[in-house]
Write an enzyme that holds these catalytic residues in place. Sequence first.
Site, PDB file in Angstrom:
ATOM      1  N   LYS A 169       0.866  -1.173   0.000  1.00 51.49           N
ATOM      2  CA  LYS A 169       0.000   0.000   0.000  1.00 51.49           C
ATOM      3  C   LYS A 169       0.912   1.235   0.000  1.00 51.49           C
ATOM      4  O   LYS A 169       1.464   1.632   1.018  1.00 51.49           O
ATOM      5  CB  LYS A 169      -0.910   0.004   1.236  1.00 51.49           C
ATOM      6  N   GLU A 244       9.196   2.356  11.283  1.00 50.37           N
ATOM      7  CA  GLU A 244      10.207   3.428  11.141  1.00 50.37           C
ATOM      8  C   GLU A 244       9.435   4.721  11.250  1.00 50.37           C
ATOM      9  O   GLU A 244       8.694   5.081  10.324  1.00 50.37           O
ATOM     10  CB  GLU A 244      10.882   3.368   9.769  1.00 50.37           C
ATOM     11  N   CYS A 278      13.124  11.693   7.139  1.00 50.25           N
ATOM     12  CA  CYS A 278      13.037  11.453   8.586  1.00 50.25           C
ATOM     13  C   CYS A 278      14.404  11.627   9.219  1.00 50.25           C
ATOM     14  O   CYS A 278      14.515  11.770  10.428  1.00 50.25           O
ATOM     15  CB  CYS A 278      12.393  10.118   8.914  1.00 50.25           C
ATOM     16  N   GLU A 379       8.346  16.848  15.346  1.00 51.38           N
ATOM     17  CA  GLU A 379       8.779  16.708  13.957  1.00 51.38           C
ATOM     18  C   GLU A 379       7.932  17.623  13.068  1.00 51.38           C
ATOM     19  O   GLU A 379       6.710  17.554  13.072  1.00 51.38           O
ATOM     20  CB  GLU A 379       8.626  15.256  13.499  1.00 51.38           C
TER      21      GLU A 379
HETATM   22  C1  UN1 Z   1      13.777   8.674   5.198  1.00 49.54           C
HETATM   23  O1  UN1 Z   1      13.778   9.880   5.228  1.00 49.54           O
HETATM   24  O2  UN1 Z   1      12.752   8.043   5.577  1.00 49.54           O
HETATM   25  O3  UN1 Z   1      19.704   8.560   5.189  1.00 49.54           O
HETATM   26  C2  UN1 Z   1      14.860   7.849   4.666  1.00 49.54           C
HETATM   27  C3  UN1 Z   1      18.981   9.172   4.387  1.00 49.54           C
HETATM   28  C4  UN1 Z   1      18.373   8.403   3.239  1.00 49.54           C
HETATM   29  C5  UN1 Z   1      17.113   7.732   3.663  1.00 49.54           C
HETATM   30  C6  UN1 Z   1      16.132   8.588   4.385  1.00 49.54           C
HETATM   31  N1  UN1 Z   1      19.327   7.425   2.771  1.00 49.54           N
HETATM   32  O4  UN1 Z   1      18.748  10.350   4.494  1.00 49.54           O
END
Ligand code: UN1
Length: 494
Positions: A169, A244, A278, A379
């Site tokens: 999804k 995550e 993230c 965040e």
């Molecule tokens: C994300 O933002 O969910 O380390 C992943 C990083 C990338 C992955 C980010 N390789 O910023």
Amino acid sequence: MNYIGGEWVEGSGGETFASVVPATGETIGEFPRSTAADVDRAVAAAKEAWRDWRLVPAPKRAEVLYRFAALIAEQKDDLADLMSREMGKVKLEAAGDVQEAIDMTLYMAGEGRRLFGHTTPSELPNKFQMSVRMPIGVVGVITPWNFPIAIPSWKIAPALVCGNTVVFKPAEDTPLLAQRFVELLEEAGLPAGVVNVVQGFGEEVGEALVSHPDVPVITFTGSRETGVRVTHAAAEQLKLVHLELGGKNAILVLDDADLDLAVEGIVWSAFGTSGQRCTAASRVIVHEQVYGELQERLVARAEGMRLGPGWEEETDLGPVINRASIEKIHSYTEIGKKEGATLLTGGEPAREGELEQGFYYRPTIFGDVEAGMRIAQEEIFGPTTALIPVKDFDEAIRAANGVEYGLSSAIFTQDVNRAFRAMRDLDTGITYVNAGTTGAEVHLPFGGTKHTGNGHREAGQAALDVFTEWKSLYIDYSGKLQRAQIDTEEHPAP
Ligand code: UN1
């Protein structure tokens, strides 16, 4: 379209939703707003396909992944171009997103000839034992829009090489890229039903997938709030859940830092992908000795950034994903001002000229931020960062750790002793020394401590733990009943 049991099909409910280009507000596709009935169908197809797929030798499963990686590589430029349109990130970064998927797919394809278990000696004679990784079944994959090609690969490639089948999804903001991803898997020769896509929204598709009794594993990347909901929904059936979630990543800049390098690292980590990673650096914790100079340089850099569509070469900062995101980011600007932080630059949507049509927010820097303020705790997921002055190293570490998340962290210093203390004491799943907080590579574990996740990791060998169950095998070739842990004359207590 949905992809179920190897067929491209419409959704059963007849409703659709549009994919919108964040740079222009234009629509680039209509997709089925699928229902629980579509999820049922996709899960049934995945369950059926699993009966054969689990028995395909892992090196053969991997061959599909090698072909898939080659196809993505062939299409890299087109996919990056499409990503700069559908998701909005600048082309260079979009190509990086696609490259990450190639890297991950190749890495996981390599696991087809590894998937190592252990052999160990037995405490009894003439007995052999080993542990092996077993596939689990149908994996529910729920992905965000910010890495629309990379993150599906982080989840789907290991799920497949381990012998699972998938119901995918994708985020409702990037359905077209998800469709391309699956078209390439199909072209790579993946058997029907092994990966199925159900387009739509969390309320309908996500909920149905997470609570479906025939989906024993859920892997989800997204917000903390949704992660909690996923966990609740999955609890009743004791599903294996991998999460995550958010980050509030800090870069520490000590008084001995190479400031040129620190500025580069901060700009890249705070404003790359318009702050929508993230791993983005939404806090910069700065020794008071270098605070003034760093602030000045960062503001100058932010003000020199060119905003525009991701596909234009001169663009430094693309749009954010949608209108709701602009509103959320802007609400945090208001919160920061009310909390008494100093708005140094940005702090508003950008609307001049062609930007008017899209979802652009100026790169925003707050100064004089206190570690406990909401803009330094929550965040924001946009091009906003908070500068927090501190007196010394210990205060910097305390401030860095004083948030609920623990994904990434970074320290700029020339002092090896302080670098090592930071590597030990920063409570995050990832720590960088003399680099920003983004840019994790695919062969090391990716994930975070505290509320960033639930203890699992993606990427590298660690990812295999999400998609397999260990099985321990004991083979007794003594020809008689041998009992472990039981004292006998032959095997007295030590
Ligand atoms: C994300 O933002 O969910 O380390 C992943 C990083 C990338 C992955 C980010 N390789 O910023």
